[in-house]
Scaffold this motif. Structure first.
Motif, PDB file in Angstrom:
ATOM      1  N   UNK A   1      -6.701  -0.563   1.948  1.00 16.12           N
ATOM      2  CA  UNK A   1      -6.083  -1.310   0.855  1.00 16.12           C
ATOM      3  C   UNK A   1      -6.777  -0.934  -0.456  1.00 16.12           C
ATOM      4  N   UNK A   2      -5.989  -0.570  -1.476  1.00 21.29           N
ATOM      5  CA  UNK A   2      -6.575  -0.167  -2.757  1.00 21.29           C
ATOM      6  C   UNK A   2      -7.049  -1.378  -3.560  1.00 21.29           C
ATOM      7  N   UNK A   3      -6.703  -2.577  -3.158  1.00 19.93           N
ATOM      8  CA  UNK A   3      -7.113  -3.793  -3.877  1.00 19.93           C
ATOM      9  C   UNK A   3      -8.415  -4.364  -3.303  1.00 19.93           C
TER      10      UNK A   3
ATOM     11  N   UNK B   1       4.958   4.050  -4.290  1.00 24.32           N
ATOM     12  CA  UNK B   1       5.899   5.119  -4.634  1.00 24.32           C
ATOM     13  C   UNK B   1       6.158   5.979  -3.415  1.00 24.32           C
ATOM     14  N   UNK B   2       7.422   6.355  -3.235  1.00 26.60           N
ATOM     15  CA  UNK B   2       7.823   7.188  -2.100  1.00 26.60           C
ATOM     16  C   UNK B   2       8.399   8.501  -2.603  1.00 26.60           C
ATOM     17  N   UNK B   3       8.038   9.596  -1.939  1.00 28.32           N
ATOM     18  CA  UNK B   3       8.696  10.884  -2.181  1.00 28.32           C
ATOM     19  C   UNK B   3      10.011  10.869  -1.421  1.00 28.32           C
ATOM     20  N   UNK B   4      11.093  11.259  -2.103  1.00 36.53           N
ATOM     21  CA  UNK B   4      12.397  11.118  -1.483  1.00 36.53           C
ATOM     22  C   UNK B   4      13.399  12.045  -2.165  1.00 36.53           C
TER      23      UNK B   4
ATOM     24  N   UNK C   1       0.826  -1.193   0.000  1.00 34.43           N
ATOM     25  CA  UNK C   1       0.000   0.000   0.000  1.00 34.43           C
ATOM     26  C   UNK C   1       0.868   1.254   0.000  1.00 34.43           C
ATOM     27  N   UNK C   2       0.373   2.301  -0.667  1.00 34.60           N
ATOM     28  CA  UNK C   2       1.088   3.577  -0.653  1.00 34.60           C
ATOM     29  C   UNK C   2       1.050   4.146   0.760  1.00 34.60           C
TER      30      UNK C   2
END
Ligand code: ZN
Length: 142
Positions: free
Chosen positions: A51-53, A102-105, A44-45
């Motif tokens: 949960x998106x699923x 996806x992570x902001x980094x 999960x993001x």
């Protein structure tokens, strides 16, 4: 609370809260955790409440591989907070982990003009000035 007073020069820092505390504790121990659905095991993001699923609401921390690719990035030249004065130009990136989220980094160990979309990267851990350890990513050979 982050320091959001633009009249001061101290930079805003990451401050773990009750929800993110396990994530930052794992970073300090050299592990990247992301949330995973307890019902269907989908990753999960970070900000997803469900949960998106399967829509399940029980998301648990699980260890990620720490590998991924650069999904997108930008280079910041115009600072919006005086605390970042000494760091511009600096990069901000979105890394897509092998697991999918996806992570902001930030990308480290690489000049800003050498960063490319699709570049394979691996997590590294960096201690901020207030002592919190955060994940950043550096390019790896393919
Ligand atoms: Zn699920």
């Amino acid at each position: 609370m982050p320091d959001s007073d633009p009249t001061t020069s101290s930079r805003p820092e990451v401050t773990p809260d009750e929800r993110s505390k396990p994530f930052f504790e794992a970073c300090a121990a050299g592990h990247l955790l992301i949330r995973r659905c307890a019902a269907c095991q989908a990753w999960s993001a970070p900000a997803d409440p469900f949960c998106s699923i399967c829509g399940g609401g029980r998301l648990e921390w699980a260890q990620a591989s720490g590998r991924g690719t650069i999904h997108t990035f930008g280079v910041v030249h115009h600072i919006s907070h005086p605390g970042f004065r000494d760091e511009a130009p600096y990069n901000v990136a979105v890394v897509e982990l092998e697991e999918g989220p996806r992570l902001n980094t930030h990308i480290i160990g690489c000049a800003n003009d050498e960063i490319r979309v699709g570049m394979p990267v691996a997590v590294d851990f960096v201690r901020t000035t207030n002592g919190v350890v955060v994940p950043k990513f550096r390019p790896v050979a393919t």
